[in-house]
Write a protein that holds these residues in place. Structure first.
Motif, PDB file in Angstrom:
ATOM      1  N   PRO A   1       8.896   6.331  -1.058  1.00 43.26           N
ATOM      2  CA  PRO A   1      10.152   5.792  -1.590  1.00 43.26           C
ATOM      3  C   PRO A   1      10.594   4.522  -0.852  1.00 43.26           C
ATOM      4  CG  PRO A   1      10.314   8.160  -1.222  1.00 43.26           C
ATOM      5  CD  PRO A   1       9.036   7.716  -0.576  1.00 43.26           C
ATOM      6  N   LEU A   2      11.263   3.643  -1.575  1.00 47.22           N
ATOM      7  CA  LEU A   2      11.723   2.379  -0.984  1.00 47.22           C
ATOM      8  C   LEU A   2      12.579   2.569   0.269  1.00 47.22           C
ATOM      9  CD1 LEU A   2      12.569  -0.086  -3.907  1.00 47.22           C
ATOM     10  CD2 LEU A   2      10.861  -0.353  -2.121  1.00 47.22           C
ATOM     11  N   PRO A   3      13.526   3.549   0.298  1.00 41.90           N
ATOM     12  CA  PRO A   3      14.327   3.711   1.528  1.00 41.90           C
ATOM     13  C   PRO A   3      13.467   4.002   2.762  1.00 41.90           C
ATOM     14  CG  PRO A   3      15.374   4.857  -0.292  1.00 41.90           C
ATOM     15  CD  PRO A   3      14.023   4.419  -0.784  1.00 41.90           C
ATOM     16  N   HIS A   4      12.369   4.753   2.585  1.00 43.54           N
ATOM     17  CA  HIS A   4      11.480   5.025   3.709  1.00 43.54           C
ATOM     18  C   HIS A   4      10.726   3.768   4.125  1.00 43.54           C
ATOM     19  CE1 HIS A   4      12.646   9.060   3.275  1.00 43.54           C
ATOM     20  NE2 HIS A   4      11.671   9.515   2.502  1.00 43.54           N
ATOM     21  N   ILE A   5      10.305   2.972   3.132  1.00 42.38           N
ATOM     22  CA  ILE A   5       9.615   1.718   3.445  1.00 42.38           C
ATOM     23  C   ILE A   5      10.571   0.772   4.167  1.00 42.38           C
ATOM     24  CG2 ILE A   5       8.424  -0.272   2.464  1.00 42.38           C
ATOM     25  CD1 ILE A   5       7.507   1.500   0.169  1.00 42.38           C
ATOM     26  N   LYS A   6      11.827   0.770   3.745  1.00 43.42           N
ATOM     27  CA  LYS A   6      12.840  -0.067   4.399  1.00 43.42           C
ATOM     28  C   LYS A   6      12.928   0.260   5.895  1.00 43.42           C
ATOM     29  CE  LYS A   6      17.898  -0.443   4.685  1.00 43.42           C
ATOM     30  NZ  LYS A   6      18.001   0.309   5.960  1.00 43.42           N
ATOM     31  N   GLU A   7      13.001   1.535   6.224  1.00 43.20           N
ATOM     32  CA  GLU A   7      13.096   1.931   7.629  1.00 43.20           C
ATOM     33  C   GLU A   7      11.806   1.595   8.373  1.00 43.20           C
ATOM     34  OE1 GLU A   7      15.874   2.932   9.028  1.00 43.20           O
ATOM     35  OE2 GLU A   7      16.831   2.718   7.064  1.00 43.20           O
ATOM     36  N   PHE A   8      10.676   1.783   7.708  1.00 41.71           N
ATOM     37  CA  PHE A   8       9.379   1.500   8.326  1.00 41.71           C
ATOM     38  C   PHE A   8       9.271   0.025   8.691  1.00 41.71           C
ATOM     39  CE2 PHE A   8       4.781   1.021   8.610  1.00 41.71           C
ATOM     40  CZ  PHE A   8       4.374   2.234   9.153  1.00 41.71           C
ATOM     41  N   LEU A   9       9.740  -0.839   7.797  1.00 41.26           N
ATOM     42  CA  LEU A   9       9.650  -2.281   8.018  1.00 41.26           C
ATOM     43  C   LEU A   9      10.756  -2.809   8.920  1.00 41.26           C
ATOM     44  CD1 LEU A   9       8.790  -3.475   4.385  1.00 41.26           C
ATOM     45  CD2 LEU A   9       7.216  -3.160   6.286  1.00 41.26           C
ATOM     46  N   GLY A  10      11.810  -2.029   9.119  1.00 39.82           N
ATOM     47  CA  GLY A  10      12.921  -2.493   9.938  1.00 39.82           C
ATOM     48  C   GLY A  10      13.827  -3.463   9.230  1.00 39.82           C
ATOM     49  N   HIS A  11      13.908  -3.345   7.892  1.00 39.77           N
ATOM     50  CA  HIS A  11      14.805  -4.216   7.127  1.00 39.77           C
ATOM     51  C   HIS A  11      16.249  -3.752   7.294  1.00 39.77           C
ATOM     52  CE1 HIS A  11      11.457  -5.595   4.123  1.00 39.77           C
ATOM     53  NE2 HIS A  11      11.456  -6.287   5.232  1.00 39.77           N
ATOM     54  N   ALA A  12      17.165  -4.702   7.361  1.00 39.07           N
ATOM     55  CA  ALA A  12      18.583  -4.362   7.463  1.00 39.07           C
ATOM     56  C   ALA A  12      19.156  -3.999   6.105  1.00 39.07           C
ATOM     57  CB  ALA A  12      19.360  -5.533   8.068  1.00 39.07           C
ATOM     58  N   ASN A  13      18.586  -4.548   5.050  1.00 40.51           N
ATOM     59  CA  ASN A  13      19.115  -4.344   3.701  1.00 40.51           C
ATOM     60  C   ASN A  13      17.980  -3.950   2.765  1.00 40.51           C
ATOM     61  OD1 ASN A  13      20.231  -4.706   1.051  1.00 40.51           O
ATOM     62  ND2 ASN A  13      21.793  -6.039   1.935  1.00 40.51           N
ATOM     63  N   ILE A  14      18.216  -2.936   1.960  1.00 41.10           N
ATOM     64  CA  ILE A  14      17.154  -2.467   1.055  1.00 41.10           C
ATOM     65  C   ILE A  14      16.830  -3.507  -0.019  1.00 41.10           C
ATOM     66  CG2 ILE A  14      18.611  -1.320  -0.679  1.00 41.10           C
ATOM     67  CD1 ILE A  14      16.488   0.998  -0.567  1.00 41.10           C
TER      68      ILE A  14
ATOM     69  N   GLN B   1       0.839  -1.205   0.000  1.00 43.47           N
ATOM     70  CA  GLN B   1       0.000   0.000   0.000  1.00 43.47           C
ATOM     71  C   GLN B   1       0.873   1.254   0.000  1.00 43.47           C
ATOM     72  OE1 GLN B   1      -1.796   1.352   3.638  1.00 43.47           O
ATOM     73  NE2 GLN B   1      -3.788   1.630   2.655  1.00 43.47           N
ATOM     74  N   MET B   2       1.936   1.248   0.818  1.00 35.95           N
ATOM     75  CA  MET B   2       2.837   2.396   0.886  1.00 35.95           C
ATOM     76  C   MET B   2       3.553   2.602  -0.444  1.00 35.95           C
ATOM     77  SD  MET B   2       4.409   1.733   4.703  1.00 35.95           S
ATOM     78  CE  MET B   2       5.500   3.142   4.669  1.00 35.95           C
ATOM     79  N   LEU B   3       3.982   1.500  -1.055  1.00 36.01           N
ATOM     80  CA  LEU B   3       4.687   1.587  -2.335  1.00 36.01           C
ATOM     81  C   LEU B   3       3.793   2.217  -3.398  1.00 36.01           C
ATOM     82  CD1 LEU B   3       7.253   0.747  -3.983  1.00 36.01           C
ATOM     83  CD2 LEU B   3       6.041  -1.352  -4.529  1.00 36.01           C
TER      84      LEU B   3
END
Length: 339
Positions: free
Chosen positions: A280-293, A273-275
């Motif tokens: 942007p993917l970098p913001h989604i990465k931080e939101f999800l708590g992923h270590a690697n984009i 939904q966010m995408l």
């Protein structure tokens, strides 16, 4: 090295090194313990080794390669889960090599074992219609319905892993309108603070008033079950059961809800939904708590694949293009610059 020395290192790794030096969560340590127990079962079944006979001489490149195959072929684990088991064994051997230099050769030997190849699957996100139906399914006429509605809404809104929500305490939640937020503790004990929709904040405030009335101890778990008249932590199995119970009800209103669902689908749905909303993917990465984009990028790939499939369906009645030219093969190759 004798069996006693093997299990001595197992004990210090699990009870001292991982929780104290690495500061890993109990959930992660349980996963590592499961990997070691599975290894012992493999050695007993395929090498006929009793616990007294297990030593580092049984842990080799050959046996660990067979271990991976055994996990998938005999235990029917996915490649991803089998790789997690292998990674845990490698982590244990790395620790052992640091404690006992004679084990460096064992660690380096097993380190060469390649993980199983994992097929790339698009995230199994639910549609927004399915998410809405699932959130509404518990109703709010009963205490349990109110609790389950709040939990499902929070899982989706914060795109949280199931254990992250189960570990929440009252101190982690802020329901102030316009600035509501939740602080999640993810893998590796990394925390991230995420904004909440005002709607989620209102549900949480109502939930808190009923389930945590009066003076609120900040360290109290947000969600709980009651056993023997005492508050007890909820398990992931509890949540899985509740989700599928409500999914069966929601399916009457939204037939596209699959027969079996899991909490991670709500996380996938929020990310998609966010995408699509242009985040942007970098913001989604931080939101999800992923270590690697690269992990986050799978959502973009999935979205592109969905668009491609939709285009293919829409063009099903479009006539095939006529050939650009007719002529002998030699002429075609020359025109294409291949001769």
């Amino acid at each position: 090295m004798k069996s006693g020395e093997f299990f001595t290192l197992v004990r210090t790794w699990l009870t001292s090194y991982l929780p104290r030096s690495r500061r890993l969560s109990p959930h992660t340590i349980r996963s590592y313990k499961t990997a070691l127990n599975t290894l012992l079962e493999f050695l007993a079944e395929t090498r006929h080794l009793t616990l007294e006979q297990v030593g580092f001489d049984a842990v080799t490149y050959k046996s660990m390669s067979e271990f991976i195959a055994w996990l998938m072929d005999t235990r029917h684990l996915s490649a991803t889960t089998a790789n997690q088991r292998l990674a845990a064994i490698k982590s244990f051997l790395s620790y052992c090599a640091g404690e006992e230099p004679s084990l460096v050769a064992v660690w380096l030997d097993v380190k060469r074992v390649r993980p199983a190849r994992t097929p790339e699957h698009a995230p199994d996100a639910l549609s927004m219609a399915a998410v809405d139906a699932l959130i509404r399914a518990p109703g709010q006429q009963t205490l349990q319905g109110l609790r389950d509605t709040t939990m499902i809404l929070l899982l989706f809104d914060a795109a949280a892993r199931i254990q992250e929500v189960l570990d929440l305490t009252l101190a982690d939640v802020n329901t102030t309108p316009g600035s509501g937020q939740v602080t999640l503790t993810g893998k590796g004990r990394k925390t991230r603070t995420l904004p909440l929709m005002d709607k989620t904040g209102r549900h949480l405030e109502q939930y808190l008033d009923i389930f945590h009335p009066g003076t609120r101890d900040p360290g109290t778990l947000l969600f709980f079950t009651i056993r023997t008249s005492r508050h007890q932590p909820m398990s992931q199995d509890n949540v899985a059961y509740l989700l599928n119970k409500h999914a069966a009800i929601a399916r009457n209103q939204c037939p596209e809800i699959p027969e079996r669902i899991h909490a991670h689908q709500l996380r996938h749905s929020r990310a998609m939904q966010m995408l699509r909303a242009g985040v942007p993917l970098p913001h989604i990465k931080e939101f999800l708590g992923h270590a690697n984009i690269a992990t986050t990028s799978i959502y973009a790939s999935a979205d592109n694949q969905m668009v491609r499939e939709a285009i293919q369906k829409a063009s099903g009645t479009t006539p095939d293009l006529a050939p650009l030219w007719k002529g002998d093969d030699d002429l075609i190759l020359r025109l294409a610059g291949l001769k």
